[in-house]
Scaffold this motif. Structure first.
Motif, mmCIF file in Angstrom:
data_model
loop_
_atom_site.group_PDB
_atom_site.id
_atom_site.type_symbol
_atom_site.label_atom_id
_atom_site.label_comp_id
_atom_site.label_asym_id
_atom_site.label_seq_id
_atom_site.Cartn_x
_atom_site.Cartn_y
_atom_site.Cartn_z
ATOM 1 N N LYS A 181 -73.626 -21.464 -12.628
ATOM 2 C CA LYS A 181 -74.180 -20.244 -13.206
ATOM 3 C C LYS A 181 -73.418 -19.039 -12.648
ATOM 4 O O LYS A 181 -73.106 -18.992 -11.458
ATOM 5 N N ILE A 182 -73.146 -18.075 -13.509
ATOM 6 C CA ILE A 182 -72.464 -16.861 -13.083
ATOM 7 C C ILE A 182 -73.457 -15.975 -12.341
ATOM 8 O O ILE A 182 -74.572 -15.748 -12.802
ATOM 9 N N ALA A 183 -73.036 -15.474 -11.177
ATOM 10 C CA ALA A 183 -73.895 -14.627 -10.347
ATOM 11 C C ALA A 183 -73.142 -13.370 -9.948
ATOM 12 O O ALA A 183 -71.989 -13.168 -10.322
ATOM 13 N N ASP A 184 -73.805 -12.519 -9.181
ATOM 14 C CA ASP A 184 -73.260 -11.282 -8.626
ATOM 15 C C ASP A 184 -72.709 -10.348 -9.704
ATOM 16 O O ASP A 184 -71.508 -10.288 -9.959
ATOM 17 N N PHE A 185 -73.620 -9.614 -10.318
ATOM 18 C CA PHE A 185 -73.264 -8.679 -11.382
ATOM 19 C C PHE A 185 -73.182 -7.244 -10.874
ATOM 20 O O PHE A 185 -73.343 -6.300 -11.643
ATOM 21 N N GLY A 186 -72.913 -7.069 -9.583
ATOM 22 C CA GLY A 186 -72.849 -5.725 -9.023
ATOM 23 C C GLY A 186 -71.727 -4.883 -9.584
ATOM 24 O O GLY A 186 -71.809 -3.654 -9.605
ATOM 25 N N CYS A 187 -70.643 -5.533 -10.022
ATOM 26 C CA CYS A 187 -69.506 -4.801 -10.608
ATOM 27 C C CYS A 187 -69.551 -4.776 -12.132
ATOM 28 O O CYS A 187 -68.695 -4.140 -12.766
ATOM 29 N N ALA A 188 -70.506 -5.482 -12.737
ATOM 30 C CA ALA A 188 -70.551 -5.620 -14.189
ATOM 31 C C ALA A 188 -70.808 -4.288 -14.874
ATOM 32 O O ALA A 188 -71.367 -3.361 -14.287
ATOM 33 N N LYS A 189 -70.397 -4.205 -16.149
ATOM 34 C CA LYS A 189 -70.590 -2.958 -16.895
ATOM 35 C C LYS A 189 -70.615 -3.225 -18.392
ATOM 36 O O LYS A 189 -70.116 -4.247 -18.878
ATOM 37 N N ILE A 237 -62.709 1.188 -11.906
ATOM 38 C CA ILE A 237 -62.155 -0.143 -11.724
ATOM 39 C C ILE A 237 -62.786 -0.763 -10.481
ATOM 40 O O ILE A 237 -62.884 -0.139 -9.435
ATOM 41 N N SER A 238 -63.224 -2.023 -10.604
ATOM 42 C CA SER A 238 -63.871 -2.683 -9.469
ATOM 43 C C SER A 238 -63.544 -4.164 -9.495
ATOM 44 O O SER A 238 -62.988 -4.684 -10.463
ATOM 45 N N GLY A 239 -63.895 -4.859 -8.411
ATOM 46 C CA GLY A 239 -63.664 -6.288 -8.352
ATOM 47 C C GLY A 239 -62.928 -6.701 -7.094
ATOM 48 O O GLY A 239 -62.890 -5.971 -6.109
ATOM 49 N N THR A 240 -62.328 -7.886 -7.121
ATOM 50 C CA THR A 240 -61.595 -8.454 -5.991
ATOM 51 C C THR A 240 -60.107 -8.447 -6.314
ATOM 52 O O THR A 240 -59.704 -8.975 -7.358
ATOM 53 N N PRO A 241 -59.263 -7.868 -5.467
ATOM 54 C CA PRO A 241 -57.847 -7.664 -5.800
ATOM 55 C C PRO A 241 -57.126 -8.889 -6.329
ATOM 56 O O PRO A 241 -56.425 -8.809 -7.350
ATOM 57 N N THR A 242 -57.245 -10.052 -5.667
ATOM 58 C CA THR A 242 -56.469 -11.221 -6.075
ATOM 59 C C THR A 242 -56.887 -11.790 -7.420
ATOM 60 O O THR A 242 -56.179 -12.632 -7.973
ATOM 61 N N PHE A 243 -58.018 -11.361 -7.962
ATOM 62 C CA PHE A 243 -58.492 -11.870 -9.257
ATOM 63 C C PHE A 243 -58.369 -10.814 -10.362
ATOM 64 O O PHE A 243 -58.800 -11.054 -11.481
ATOM 65 N N MET A 244 -57.791 -9.666 -10.036
ATOM 66 C CA MET A 244 -57.671 -8.593 -11.021
ATOM 67 C C MET A 244 -56.538 -8.859 -11.998
ATOM 68 O O MET A 244 -55.458 -9.319 -11.626
ATOM 69 N N ALA A 245 -56.785 -8.535 -13.261
ATOM 70 C CA ALA A 245 -55.759 -8.631 -14.289
ATOM 71 C C ALA A 245 -54.768 -7.476 -14.135
ATOM 72 O O ALA A 245 -55.079 -6.457 -13.511
ATOM 73 N N PRO A 246 -53.571 -7.601 -14.692
ATOM 74 C CA PRO A 246 -52.569 -6.529 -14.559
ATOM 75 C C PRO A 246 -53.069 -5.166 -15.015
ATOM 76 O O PRO A 246 -52.804 -4.152 -14.357
ATOM 77 N N GLU A 247 -53.799 -5.117 -16.137
ATOM 78 C CA GLU A 247 -54.272 -3.823 -16.643
ATOM 79 C C GLU A 247 -55.331 -3.224 -15.731
ATOM 80 O O GLU A 247 -55.499 -1.999 -15.691
ATOM 81 N N VAL A 248 -56.036 -4.067 -14.987
ATOM 82 C CA VAL A 248 -57.034 -3.573 -14.042
ATOM 83 C C VAL A 248 -56.346 -3.074 -12.776
ATOM 84 O O VAL A 248 -56.626 -1.989 -12.287
ATOM 85 N N ALA A 249 -55.435 -3.869 -12.245
ATOM 86 C CA ALA A 249 -54.705 -3.469 -11.040
ATOM 87 C C ALA A 249 -53.933 -2.185 -11.267
ATOM 88 O O ALA A 249 -53.756 -1.377 -10.344
#
Length: 342
Positions: free
Chosen positions: A139-147, A159-171
């Motif tokens: 199950k997907i959890a932790d929606f603190g960064c969701a929008k 922009i939010s999230g974890t650096p190593t999992f960010m897409a190029p357009e997000v980074a």
């Protein structure tokens, strides 16, 4: 709500997760708490989760505000999922999962992503640590960064999230929408396959979050797809990790990909629901260390739910849950105001 707070089962940058029990029904759930003055992320998670009901999304129960130890706390009540997260599951399998098991969890994550994307929500922090396991799978959890996603994105787009999992357009600070969740899913698959960061195969110089963000945004590279994966798995990852977000497949399209569609789903599901690693995940800051390290010990298998929760607290002593002093009875803030408690 009249409830009792039990042992702490996890800690993060913004919140603490405790086991909890309803004094009225005896139902055990998880409560995610932080000081009211710094609860923006947790309140955002509450707003998002209160709009979601889906078997692949962690269950929302409610929220309240309490006063504990002279502090105002914001509390988010969630379904208790006792079998840990995908990172724990990967460790349980020796640091690498089989293709069949990766396909099972990938399909389950996709089911959840397809649902939230269909109603306009992007998760913005998909990774193994934020996928929890219960009796019926992931199950997907932790929606603190969701929008809620709007096109075009607003000028103040955060922009939010974890650096190593960010897409190029997000980074690169451009946008963060549904395609970014698909890129992060691809990174999560690599995490399941290798037991490490999606960028760990690259030069060690790029382990610092700032260096990784720059590399993701401007190098033109993508995470390395492990050679030992099947052809179907590699093709699936290729659809997720396209640098141009417009070229990435959607969650609905990926659900029809042979990697997750053409297999004995029931057999793989039985194989997958065997984890005995009850940890909780917490919202993390974008600037946390690239490699997250859990503070909670991994328990052995063969325990009941009560035993699992007890073992979660073994690092701070093993409380006797039958003794009243190990539980703190909590009521909502209005109760405290009425009784003029400090």
């Amino acid at each position: 709500m009249d409830w009792s707070r039990g042992p702490t089962v996890g800690r993060g940058s913004f919140a603490t997760v405790s086991a909890a029990i309803s004094n009225l029904t005896g139902h055990i759930f998880a409560v995610k708490s932080t000081q009211l003055s710094s609860s923006n992320s947790l309140q955002n998670e509450q707003r998002i989760l209160s709009n979601l009901t889906h078997p692949r999304i962690i269950g929302y129960i409610g929220h309240d505000t309490t006063v504990e130890n002279h502090k105002f706390l914001y509390n988010l009540f969630l379904e208790f999922l006792p079998y840990g997260n995908l990172n724990d599951e990967t460790l349980r399998h020796g640091g690498t999962m089989k293709d069949s098991l990766i396909a099972l969890y990938t399909r389950q994550i996709l089911d959840g992503l397809d649902h939230i994307h269909s109603i306009g929500i992007a998760h913005c922090d998909i990774k193994g640590q934020n996928i929890l396991l219960g009796e019926n799978g992931a199950k997907i959890a932790d929606f603190g960064c969701a929008k809620w996603v709007s096109y075009p994105p607003p000028p103040e787009n955060v922009i939010s999230g974890t650096p190593t999992f960010m897409a190029p357009e997000v980074a690169g600070g451009e946008e963060q929408g549904f395609p970014a969740d698909i890129w992060a899913l691809g990174c999560t698959i690599i995490e399941m396959a290798t037991g490490g960061s999606p960028w760990s195969s690259h030069h060690r110089h790029y382990r610092h979050p700032c260096s990784i963000l720059y590399r993701i945004a401007f190098s033109g590279e993508s995470p390395i797809i492990p050679d030992f994966l099947s052809g179907k798995a590699k093709d699936f990852l290729g659809r997720c990790l396209r640098r141009d977000p417009k070229e990435r497949w959607t969650a609905r399209e990926l659900l029809k990909h042979p990697f997750v569609e053409e297999s004995n789903y029931a057999e793989r599901e039985n194989e997958g629901l065997n984890s005995k690693s009850p940890m909780s995940t917490l919202n993390q800051s974008i600037w946390n260390s690239v490699e997250d390290v859990s503070e909670v010990p991994r328990p052995s298998s063969g325990f009941s739910q009560g035993d699992r929760i007890r073992q979660l607290t073994s690092f701070s002593g093993k409380p006797n849950w039958s003794r009243e002093e190990n539980w703190v009875t909590i009521r909502d803030y209005n109760y405290y105001k009425t009784h003029q408690l400090n």
